[in-house]
Write a protein that holds these residues in place. Structure first.
Motif, PDB file in Angstrom:
ATOM      1  N   THR A 442       8.839 -10.736  24.084  1.00  0.00           N
ATOM      2  CA  THR A 442       7.401 -10.669  23.834  1.00  0.00           C
ATOM      3  C   THR A 442       6.764 -12.050  23.887  1.00  0.00           C
ATOM      4  O   THR A 442       5.731 -12.248  24.516  1.00  0.00           O
ATOM      5  N   HIS A 443       7.389 -13.028  23.214  1.00  0.00           N
ATOM      6  CA  HIS A 443       6.826 -14.361  23.113  1.00  0.00           C
ATOM      7  C   HIS A 443       7.518 -15.309  24.089  1.00  0.00           C
ATOM      8  O   HIS A 443       8.576 -15.007  24.640  1.00  0.00           O
ATOM      9  N   THR A 444       6.889 -16.476  24.290  1.00  0.00           N
ATOM     10  CA  THR A 444       7.445 -17.510  25.153  1.00  0.00           C
ATOM     11  C   THR A 444       7.427 -18.842  24.413  1.00  0.00           C
ATOM     12  O   THR A 444       6.827 -18.969  23.334  1.00  0.00           O
ATOM     13  N   GLU A 445       8.081 -19.844  25.009  1.00  0.00           N
ATOM     14  CA  GLU A 445       8.072 -21.174  24.394  1.00  0.00           C
ATOM     15  C   GLU A 445       6.653 -21.730  24.340  1.00  0.00           C
ATOM     16  O   GLU A 445       6.329 -22.524  23.453  1.00  0.00           O
ATOM     17  N   ARG A 446       5.788 -21.313  25.265  1.00  0.00           N
ATOM     18  CA  ARG A 446       4.401 -21.769  25.237  1.00  0.00           C
ATOM     19  C   ARG A 446       3.703 -21.358  23.936  1.00  0.00           C
ATOM     20  O   ARG A 446       2.819 -22.068  23.461  1.00  0.00           O
ATOM     21  N   ASP A 447       4.108 -20.214  23.366  1.00  0.00           N
ATOM     22  CA  ASP A 447       3.515 -19.782  22.098  1.00  0.00           C
ATOM     23  C   ASP A 447       3.796 -20.788  20.989  1.00  0.00           C
ATOM     24  O   ASP A 447       2.965 -20.981  20.092  1.00  0.00           O
ATOM     25  N   LEU A 448       4.988 -21.409  21.007  1.00  0.00           N
ATOM     26  CA  LEU A 448       5.296 -22.438  20.021  1.00  0.00           C
ATOM     27  C   LEU A 448       4.543 -23.732  20.331  1.00  0.00           C
ATOM     28  O   LEU A 448       4.113 -24.440  19.417  1.00  0.00           O
TER      29      LEU A 448
END
Length: 513
Positions: A442-448
């Motif tokens: 669902t999430h990616t490193e860009r979310d962090l």
């Protein structure tokens, strides 16, 4: 000797009195078994005819197989024996002699009882203010392993079994590294789990904190609901199979090994029942409607991955379809599972629930033309030495773009080793005109990278680092309780400040130098 999982399977599937449980197999009975396998009878039908549990039938099939046909586990032995009989109809099987069989214990007359769980541990402060969030269980369990001081072999075996440093390993694979048999490795693993249990019941240990966060019930509360909760937790935070990860997590929290294994059995039984129900639902539901919903969700995920990926200035076309192959896959007995891809018209294997989620996106995404698991071997540097790793997926779009994908739990993305691999993968992809993205489904490193850390949390983390020079799991729990810092805040801090998060020898966050 049968393994605990086989013993549990025997108890679960037995449908007739086990009149011959523990009796040695005779030559006529082996010959009867061969004919039953050749005629296509099910394992339960054969077990009923012999008065033995299904696990005993599976073990007997495994003994009949030539050594070169045997796999690392007995699970698929009946199917393998059926294939052997079909492919080599004229070849005689070697019947094991009577004295080569070990006597098995007689069935107990009473139901086994669960070992009581310890009382739920308490943190030094009001732990109602601290709740379990993504990444906590794995961090504390791995920290509990680091606390087994003076037991380097036990530590290394546990790390390899649950995949702390790399992908999870089978007992046979670990045995090769230590020049020991798989059975001896299993014994050492069992002893190491017992050490984790003893350690967790001491005050001030990572296991005590883990027990408090898991909210362990009393012995009467160990039911399928609890097993489901733990199974969902390990599926999101561990790459190892549930039968390995569940006992490891619960032993790290102070749960006795027999109870921990029973929880794994309950979870597997509940999962099998759910799969049966889901199969029935698929037969009666509107499959086209479900397909349309899946495609819509997959398209949204693909669009997000493409938007969050790192792309080079100059794009290049992907490789030709069919020119790549999987370079690294664990044995079939250890892999989480497989499915038949309609898009690729072949069997696709996955090693964790996160990989299955990512593969489902690629399978259903209308923009994805084709994909390949573990297609490349990429070198990277770690602690002054060169290593190699295998990115999880490569996907080609219908528009002619290529995306290299690494699948990692969100809270594992900031780990220094994983960041070193990701940096090498990103450079490798961009040099070839491809994109790179790290996802957890669902999430990616860009979310962090774009997560907005509250000012109070940011200042509290920075202040603790300035005072102590590093952050350990205990300081992070204090920040959680006192300031409201979340695991995502901590992970985003590591990514955004280029700090270093290491798991060995202990969990530490070290500020950027």
């Amino acid at each position: 000797m049968d393994t605990p999982s086989e013993t549990a399977a025997d108890a679960q599937h037995a449908v007739a009195p086990l009149t011959r449980l523990g009796d040695r197999w005779s030559t006529p009975e082996y010959e009867q078994l061969v004919e039953e396998i050749r005629s296509g009878l099910t394992i339960d039908e054969i077990a009923k005819a012999h008065g033995r549990p299904p696990g005993g039938i599976t073990a007997a099939c495994n003994r009949l197989l030539p050594p070169e046909w045997r796999e690392s586990t007995r699970q698929h032995a009946p199917a393998t024996l059926a294939r052997f009989l079909e492919e080599r109809p004229g070849e005689d099987l070697k019947i094991p002699p009577m004295n080569a069989q070990r006597p098995r214990p007689r069935a107990r007359t009473s139901e086994p009882t669960l070992t009581p769980l310890p009382e739920t541990a308490r943190l030094d402060r009001d732990d109602e203010a601290v709740s379990l969030e993504s990444g906590d269980a794995a961090v504390l369990a791995f920290e509990a392993v680091a606390w087994l001081e003076g037991k380097p072999r036990e530590q290394q075996i546990l790390r390899m079994r649950v995949g702390l440093d790399d992908a999870p390993h089978t007992l046979a694979e670990i045995g090769e590294q230590f020049s020991l048999s798989g059975e001896r490795i299993r014994q050492i693993e069992s002893r190491a789990l017992t050490l984790l249990v003893r350690q967790a019941r001491k005050s001030g240990t990572p296991g005590e904190a883990l027990a408090a966060l898991l909210r362990l019930p009393g012995p009467d509360g160990v039911d399928e609901a609890f097993a489901d909760r733990i199974a969902a937790l390990v599926a999101s935070e561990f790459d190892a199979p549930a039968r390995v990860a569940i006992p490891f997590l619960l032993c790290a929290a102070g749960v006795a090994s027999p109870t921990a294994r029973q929880v794994a059995v309950l979870a597997r039984a509940a999962a099998e029942r759910r799969r049966e129900l889901e199969t029935e639902e698929r037969r009666t539901a509107d499959l086209e409607r479900r397909r349309a919903i899946a495609v819509c969700r997959a398209d949204a995920a693909v669009s997000r991955w493409m938007g969050h990926a790192s792309w080079p200035a100059t794009m290049a076309a992907p490789p030709e379809s069919g020119t790549l192959r999987a370079l690294r896959l664990t044995g079939r007995g250890e892999a989480a599972g497989s499915f038949h891809s309609r898009k690729l018209d072949r069997e696709v294997f996955y090693e964790s629930s996160l990989e299955l989620a990512a593969l489902t996106v690629l399978e259903n995404g209308a923009e994805i033309a084709w994909y390949q698991e573990q297609p490349l071997k990429i070198p990277y540097m770690w602690k002054g030495r060169q290593h190699v790793y295998y990115p999880d997926l490569l996907a080609a779009t219908r528009a002619g773009r290529c995306l290299l994908i690494e699948v990692k739990p969100l809270m594992n993305m900031p780990v220094a080793l994983n960041r070193a691999k990701a940096a090498a993968g990103r450079a490798y992809a961009n040099e070839r005109g491809w994109g790179w993205v790290t996802v957890d489904g669902t999430h990616t490193e860009r979310d962090l990278e774009t997560h907005i850390i509250p000012v109070g949390s940011l200042r509290a983390i920075a202040a603790e680092l300035e005072v102590h020079g590093h952050l350990g799991w205990r300081q992070i729990l204090e920040l959680r309780s006192d300031v409201g810092v979340t695991p995502r805040d901590v992970a985003a801090f590591v990514i955004q400040t280029n700090a270093q998060l290491v798991l060995q020898p202990r969990y530490r966050i070290i500020p950027a130098r």
